[in-house]
Design an enzyme around this catalytic site. Structure first.
Site, PDB file in Angstrom:
ATOM      1  N   ASP A   1       9.947  38.902  14.351  1.00  0.00           N
ATOM      2  CA  ASP A   1       8.994  38.555  13.281  1.00  0.00           C
ATOM      3  C   ASP A   1       9.707  37.779  12.187  1.00  0.00           C
ATOM      4  O   ASP A   1      10.924  37.665  12.203  1.00  0.00           O
ATOM      5  CB  ASP A   1       8.417  39.854  12.699  1.00  0.00           C
ATOM      6  CG  ASP A   1       9.529  40.718  12.121  1.00  0.00           C
ATOM      7  OD1 ASP A   1       9.894  40.531  10.961  1.00  0.00           O
ATOM      8  OD2 ASP A   1      10.072  41.579  12.848  1.00  0.00           O
TER       9      ASP A   1
ATOM     10  N   ASP B   1       9.622  38.702   8.969  1.00  0.00           N
ATOM     11  CA  ASP B   1       9.593  39.594   7.805  1.00  0.00           C
ATOM     12  C   ASP B   1       8.374  39.211   6.948  1.00  0.00           C
ATOM     13  O   ASP B   1       7.295  39.061   7.514  1.00  0.00           O
ATOM     14  CB  ASP B   1      10.931  39.538   7.053  1.00  0.00           C
ATOM     15  CG  ASP B   1      11.147  40.795   6.225  1.00  0.00           C
ATOM     16  OD1 ASP B   1      10.877  41.891   6.744  1.00  0.00           O
ATOM     17  OD2 ASP B   1      11.561  40.682   5.058  1.00  0.00           O
TER      18      ASP B   1
END
Ligand SMILES: CSC[C@H]1O[C@H](OP(=O)(O)O)[C@H](O)[C@@H]1O
Ligand SMILES: Nc1ncnc2[nH]cnc12
Length: 291
Positions: free
Chosen positions: A209, A211
């Site tokens: 991901d 973040d």
């Protein structure tokens, strides 16, 4: 240097390592407490492997509740010389999208409620963390990942937060501005403890991901991490299998000195050392304490 034994620490989504031959399982107790799970012993080709899922099977342990000292001590006790530690992580760069494998070479430790040393009152030691990752081991991991056609970035700074919550946007932007490349919750104190135990260490961080720093991307949540991890895990297993197949039978000297990290590190005078503390350092520091 003796024979090489490759330890693999599985992170989120990696609770086993299929493909091991001569598989056996053993609960190994440590003077520092109980490891996260039983250790699983096996082989890939001629290489001996010891596998441990850091969160335990079923993901029972949060990053703050993992007994990192017991995990590393248990690995040392059974003869592990090199550890490849797998971690899911967030990324701070558009050029490191989900699915990228980052072979980390530096860490920033932002944890604050974990036992981060085997040493202390009764036997004080200070090891160097200037080069926390074994350069040769990291190169082998990167070569294996490239050979398996994984998108790989060689080198990167991993900031380890306490968690279990993900970062606030302000924190995320600070870490990005500080020069961090990826973020996770578990590489510390694992890397510090491996160094103290004179085990050569490398992290294979798998981006799941972005973040929460990027206004154009969704913020991270567990579902996003798990979805990407499912794809990463199969590739990670292939990378490990190739790494193991090509692994040297004899332990190699580490250019960063991880195999001799305790030379000159112990400060406490022999006469001032505490016998009980020394007793539990039998595996970690046996080489220098003569135990
Ligand atoms: C499941 S999202 C947060 C969780 O994932 C990472 O785990 P690991 O490093 O063990 O792969 C991160 O550090 C958190 O523990
Ligand atoms: N963004 C993130 N922050 C901390 N740990 C993570 N593990 C996976 N993604 C993460």
């Amino acid at each position: 240097m003796g024979k090489a034994v490759l330890g693999v620490i599985g992170g989120s989504g990696v609770y086993d390592l299929p493909g091991l031959t001569d598989l056996r399982e053993e609960r190994v107790e440590s003077p520092f407490g109980s490891p996260s799970d039983t250790l699983r012993f096996g082989r890939i080709g001629g290489t001996e492997i010891v596998f441990l899922p850091r969160h335990g099977r079923g993901h029972r342990l949060s990053p703050s509740d993992i007994n990192y000292r017991a995990n590393i001590d248990a690995m040392k006790r059974v003869g592990v010389t090199d550890i490849v530690s797998l971690s899911a992580c967030g990324s701070f760069h558009a050029e490191l999208p989900p699915g990228t494998f980052v072979v980390v070479d530096q860490y920033i430790d932002r944890t604050y409620r974990r036992d981060s040393s085997f040493f202390g009152k009764g036997c004080v030691a200070h090891v160097s963390m200037a080069t926390p990752v074994g350069p040769r081991l990291a190169a082998r991991v990167a070569e294996a990942a490239e050979a398996e056609a994984a998108p790989v970035r060689r080198g990167g700074v991993y900031v380890c937060i306490e968690g279990p919550q993900f970062s606030s946007r302000a924190e995320s932007l600070v870490y990005k501005a500080m020069g961090c490349d990826v973020i996770g919750m578990t590489a510390m104190p694992e890397a510090k403890l491996a160094r103290e135990a004179e085990i050569t260490f490398a992290t294979l961080a798998m981006v799941t991901d972005f973040d929460c720093w990027h206004p154009g991307h969704d913020v991270v949540d567990v579902k996003a991490v798990v979805d990407v991890m499912k794809d990463n895990v199969e590739r990670a297993r292939r990378v490990l299998a190739r790494l193991a197949r090509d692994f040297p039978a004899e332990r190699e000297a580490c250019p960063a000195g991880s195999h001799r990290a305790l030379d000159d590190a112990i400060m406490t005078a022999p006469g001032a050392r505490d016998d009980e503390v020394l007793a539990r350092l039998d595996a970690v520091a046996g080489r220098v304490l003569g135990r």
